[in-house]
Enzyme design. Structure first.
Site, short mmCIF file in Angstrom:
data_model
loop_
_atom_site.label_atom_id
_atom_site.label_comp_id
_atom_site.label_asym_id
_atom_site.label_seq_id
_atom_site.Cartn_x
_atom_site.Cartn_y
_atom_site.Cartn_z
N ARG A 162 -3.86 -6.52 -21.26
CA ARG A 162 -4.70 -5.90 -22.29
C ARG A 162 -3.91 -5.06 -23.28
O ARG A 162 -4.35 -4.80 -24.38
CB ARG A 162 -5.77 -5.02 -21.64
CG ARG A 162 -6.80 -5.80 -20.84
CD ARG A 162 -7.81 -4.88 -20.22
NE ARG A 162 -8.58 -4.14 -21.21
CZ ARG A 162 -9.55 -4.63 -21.94
NH1 ARG A 162 -9.91 -5.89 -21.78
NH2 ARG A 162 -10.18 -3.90 -22.83
N GLU B 258 2.72 -7.94 8.60
CA GLU B 258 2.90 -6.53 8.94
C GLU B 258 3.81 -5.82 7.94
O GLU B 258 3.86 -4.61 7.91
CB GLU B 258 3.51 -6.38 10.34
CG GLU B 258 2.77 -7.10 11.44
CD GLU B 258 1.27 -6.88 11.43
OE1 GLU B 258 0.85 -5.76 11.16
OE2 GLU B 258 0.53 -7.84 11.66
N ASP C 77 -11.09 1.78 -24.77
CA ASP C 77 -11.24 1.55 -23.33
C ASP C 77 -11.22 2.84 -22.55
O ASP C 77 -10.58 3.80 -22.95
CB ASP C 77 -10.03 0.75 -22.80
CG ASP C 77 -10.31 -0.72 -22.78
OD1 ASP C 77 -11.44 -1.10 -23.03
OD2 ASP C 77 -9.36 -1.48 -22.50
N PRO D 4 0.82 -1.22 0.00
CA PRO D 4 0.00 0.00 0.00
C PRO D 4 0.85 1.27 0.00
O PRO D 4 0.34 2.35 -0.23
CB PRO D 4 -0.82 -0.11 1.30
CG PRO D 4 -0.23 -1.21 2.08
CD PRO D 4 0.67 -2.02 1.22
N1 ADE Z 1 -0.75 -5.08 -0.34
C1 ADE Z 1 -1.54 -4.65 0.65
N2 ADE Z 1 -2.30 -3.63 0.27
C2 ADE Z 1 -1.97 -3.37 -1.05
C3 ADE Z 1 -2.40 -2.42 -2.00
N3 ADE Z 1 -3.32 -1.49 -1.72
N4 ADE Z 1 -1.84 -2.46 -3.22
C4 ADE Z 1 -0.89 -3.37 -3.52
N5 ADE Z 1 -0.44 -4.29 -2.66
C5 ADE Z 1 -0.97 -4.29 -1.43
#
Ligand code: ADE
Length: 248
Positions: free
Chosen positions: A152, A114, A167, A87
């Site tokens: 794609r 974690e 697209d 993330p």
């Molecule tokens: N792993 C955990 N959350 C993620 C996300 N939002 N994008 C990519 N990999 C992740």
């Protein structure tokens, strides 16, 4: 083009590439997708891939050594792109997908728990990718999303190249509305222009609708896009007239 996905849950990904467009692309030899179990690169007694965090704290951290070893064994080309899915990564979008489609090999590392030892992000990968501002329990759904979106753009994967051209996001706009039979459904009519047979007019209508939708729903995208003269004129009209309540 070859994808290699490194995960501790290969079973999560085993079915997603065996259906639909991706399956066909694999059968046609346009794409290879290999899913690797990170535990196969762990050499301790229990094939353990995680450990307690230095400095204390909750949860477990994925160790660097099996990941480094996996990438070193799997990587084929100097131009191979290697990304950690997390993330904290750069937000994945259509532009990144198009660039990645030019690579001969893409290695995606799915994080878990974690976190992943920081030395992976600092010294092994080309970057981190995120599919959105939310936290998944692991990178596996992100790997699926990225394979789909990149595939794609590989010539031949989507039957009609024109569908990729039209697209959403290909030309920086949301998609125009689509209709099929019946012509009228519960009093809701298909816009009459689509029966006119006038392809020029239909193209212009679709462009206008795509601009309208983007202006209404994603003005942020419109700000980033270089508009052509025709698009600028259409957008001026849309703003002046307001959004018409079609069909007419
Ligand atoms: N792993 C955990 N959350 C993620 C996300 N939002 N994008 C990519 N990999 C992740």
């Amino acid at each position: 083009m070859r994808f290699d996905i490194i995960t501790i849950f290969p079973e999560l990904l085993s079915s997603v590439f065996s259906a639909g467009v991706i399956k066909k692309a694999i059968e046609k030899g346009l794409l290879e997708v290999r899913v690797h179990n990170l535990r196969d690169f762990a050499h301790n007694k229990h094939r353990q891939v995680d450990d307690r965090p230095y400095g204390g704290g909750e949860g477990m951290v994925i160790k660097p050594d099996p990941i480094f070893e996996a990438v070193e064994k799997i990587k084929v080309f100097p131009e191979t792109a290697v990304y950690l899915l997390s993330p904290q990564g750069k937000k994945f979008d259509s532009l990144i997908a198009r660039e990645l489609a030019k690579k001969p090999q893409i290695i995606l590392i799915c994080g878990r728990y974690e976190g992943v030892d920081e030395r992976v992000a600092q010294h092994l990968v080309d970057g981190e990718l995120s599919i959105g501002d939310y936290v998944l329990t692991g990178g596996e759904p992100a790997a699926w999303v990225i394979v789909e979106a990149v595939a794609r753009f590989i010539p031949g994967v989507v039957g009609k190249p024109q569908s990729v051209v039209h697209d959403s996001f290909f030309d920086g706009l949301l998609d125009y509305p689509h209709y099929t039979r019946p012509r009228e459904f519960r009093g809701m009519k298909v816009p009459s222009i689509l029966f006119s047979g006038d392809h020029e007019k239909i193209l212009k209508w679709r462009k206008r609708k795509a601009l309208e939708k983007t202006w209404r729903l994603r003005p942020d995208i419109l700000k980033k896009k270089q508009l052509s003269l025709e698009e600028k004129r259409l957008l001026d009209d849309i703003i002046k007239e307001g959004i018409k309540n079609e069909p007419d």
